[in-house]
Scaffold this active site. Sequence first.
Site, PDB file in Angstrom:
ATOM      1  N   ASP A 515      -4.717   1.358   6.750  1.00 33.82           N
ATOM      2  CA  ASP A 515      -4.978   2.668   7.337  1.00 33.82           C
ATOM      3  C   ASP A 515      -3.720   3.279   7.932  1.00 33.82           C
ATOM      4  OD1 ASP A 515      -5.074   0.557   9.255  1.00 33.82           O
ATOM      5  OD2 ASP A 515      -5.824   1.982  10.740  1.00 33.82           O
ATOM      6  N   GLU A 516      -3.774   4.594   8.078  1.00 29.62           N
ATOM      7  CA  GLU A 516      -2.786   5.375   8.835  1.00 29.62           C
ATOM      8  C   GLU A 516      -1.336   5.104   8.427  1.00 29.62           C
ATOM      9  OE1 GLU A 516      -5.197   6.355  12.941  1.00 29.62           O
ATOM     10  OE2 GLU A 516      -3.899   4.592  12.967  1.00 29.62           O
ATOM     11  N   VAL A 517      -1.104   4.967   7.129  1.00 31.70           N
ATOM     12  CA  VAL A 517       0.281   4.889   6.649  1.00 31.70           C
ATOM     13  C   VAL A 517       0.863   6.291   6.691  1.00 31.70           C
ATOM     14  CG1 VAL A 517       1.761   4.316   4.704  1.00 31.70           C
ATOM     15  CG2 VAL A 517      -0.256   2.911   5.186  1.00 31.70           C
TER      16      VAL A 517
END
Length: 803
Positions: A515-517
């Site tokens: 997530d949230e790269v």
Amino acid sequence: MKYLLLLFVLLSMGCRERSARSEENALLVEWELRENRMDDEDKWLSVFRLVNRTPQPLSSSWELFFNHSPGRLVDTLASEEYGYEMRHWAGDLYSITPIDKSLRLEVGDTLDIPLIANGTIIKNSDAPAGIYLVIDGNDERVIYPEYHPIPIGKDVTLFKGRTQVIPDTPEERYRTYASLEVLQKDELSPITPEPVSWKLRKESMVLNDEVKIWGAFALKNEIDHLKEFFQNSFRLKVNEITEEGQKTDGIGLFLDPSLGEEEYHLDIGKSGGKISGGSRAAVFYGITSLKSLILKKDGYLELQGALIHDFPAHNYRGMHLDVARNFSEEEAVLELLDQMGRLKLNTFHFHLTDDEGWRIEIPGLEELTRVGAVRQHTRDEINGLHHQYGSATTTSGSGYYSREAYIRILKYAAERHIEVIPEIDLPGHARAAIVAMKAREKTLLSLGEEEKAREFLLHDPEDNSSYLSVQNYDDNVVNVCMPSLYTFVEKVVSELEAMHRESGTPLKTLHIGGDEVPVGVWEQSAACLNLFPGQEDVVNLAKLYFINNVSKILERKNIRMAGWEEIGLLHEEGVKKINTALATLNPPLLYHWHNASTEGSRLGEELAEAGYPVILSHVTHLYFDMAYSSHPEDRGFYWGGFVDTRRVFNFEFLPSFHKVEGIQGQLWSELIHDKAALQYAIYPKLFALGERAWKGNPRAEKDVAWNRFANRLVQWELPRLDEDEIAYRIPPPGGFIKNDSLYLNTAFPGMDIRYLEADKTDMAATYSGPVPVKGKVRAITVNRFGRSSRPVVIEEVSKGFKD
């Protein structure tokens, strides 16, 4: 004595206790929010105030370190206008120092330091934390001053983004609670989650000094669990008989192949009881229901007669705990597993790694815990990570689980038929691992072992990509184009697999995060550009390369891959699109979390329709780190809304969610600094989660269903939490004064409310109905042991007020 304590709490509100001043805390630091929506923009102004109470002047060669409100960048350039140099170290860690080194803070003088940051804040828990000073550049000379963040006052308008926040007032709470009423205890199920079918009998089984438990040898674990329960909780002697066949007395446990995998029958009469289940897990669920039927009478115990048939609506019923941002000790984890087992939750998602900490021992990669599990004052991070989330002044920043501790946790979970899914967060949220492997590299290079130094390296020194993560890191993403990353993954997975195998619980599923790269990663990476020469879409290709490589590692070990929803998404020209190709091969288990927007609310359905198995983990209903209310004193985040127990209970499975595998509650730990904070955030929300996960949607109208559930909490479940010494959150009362009459109510009908008129000093009175008062009133909700909610002040309302 209890009432005197309550009176003391009421009368002492607003008082500030100060310990004897040492040389360190003779320096006072205060913080105050001055303005939200500064200049009508999405930013806010606050002020640090330094007060020199030491016996000598403070030179200007000091640095003030602090952790700022997570996710909100401080305007470091604006600080220069005020005469200060500010540095952003990483994440939420900043330092500030005077530009003019000739200035001194004389004895008794004060110094105001303005801070401007993006966003808006509404909570006292948004205040900076972990305050300390370094004097004269000497990192051995660290001072921890007395720190007082000033509570947000009524004169500060509260905003969430551009929207003004509706205050959480006693009057609004009273309206919310108005439809609730106390129900008779015998109308309520004594079991949570409420069984599919249940009937209480008039006759009951008396439990004398000895109780007989019998069943097949295949149920030895369940027999032992029930035996230990009777012995430890009630000091009963247990006669355990492990054999096949029917018995007529005592409590019998059976496997019944005609029942579903998690389906059970529970039949208790005057002479004995019988639990039949379609599996060992189903029999265990029957045992947890049986536990809830034990009644304490005068001088003896009674097992309530009952006939119960029960099975779950969903196969996956999970709870997630983040121990990376702030660490929770083994004892706290076991306590959570106990309550999960009681509520028939069957999956524990164990978030072991993140930017701020690596919490699991990996033999052969000692730096992961020697460096990655430690937060300290540091400039080079060779021996530990920067302080985050206030860890300079707490003990929760550092810590990890040894192999032995992790194996104990696995065994404890298995005894309760809970599968542990560890999460090793990659490729983003990986800063603790990256820093630890940099430290390993440096050590080995100093020994001349260049090949070993690069064996597990996670960063590419030649990567010139520029990015900033949601949590304000510019170095928290591993380079997925480097072979050493997959050597690292193979090593970590193999060690986890070995621990699971040693515990007797095979590693079935590994959550890899995903997530949230942040935007911008790998765009200027030499390794990625060489791997995909001439390709325009390097970022998506690199992401797919990562997923494919990790998937192969897990497939070889027969481990299922899981990840947050982003694993199944690609980005094309700034638009999220579902990776349908991955869904048709060996699709990973995806956790749909970001439903706070209209687009996000549909994503879970679309992922399931594409062929992904989906777990609903919605921030709007299932993130336990979201604050219970908008009140400044209610700790927690609120970017995804406010999540109280009723909000969790009101989670609804839409008809289009028929392909999802289940739901999961999440607790992220940025604000969880101790066991008390952990308990406050989780309970009693966990009971609502258990109810929804097991039963699906309520079968009655929502208000009616909630009223019954809230009554069940008060009359059955909260007393059990009291016995377990779990400090669940007690909601404050609602109320108002009209025509000099006081009206009070509570979110949990039947809980006591106590009140005291502001100008009186006698004992707090118990509220039983409208009562005449003069002036303001202070009120609290209390449990049966006298533990209370936060106090509230009730005032006269306008004549036009409608209740």
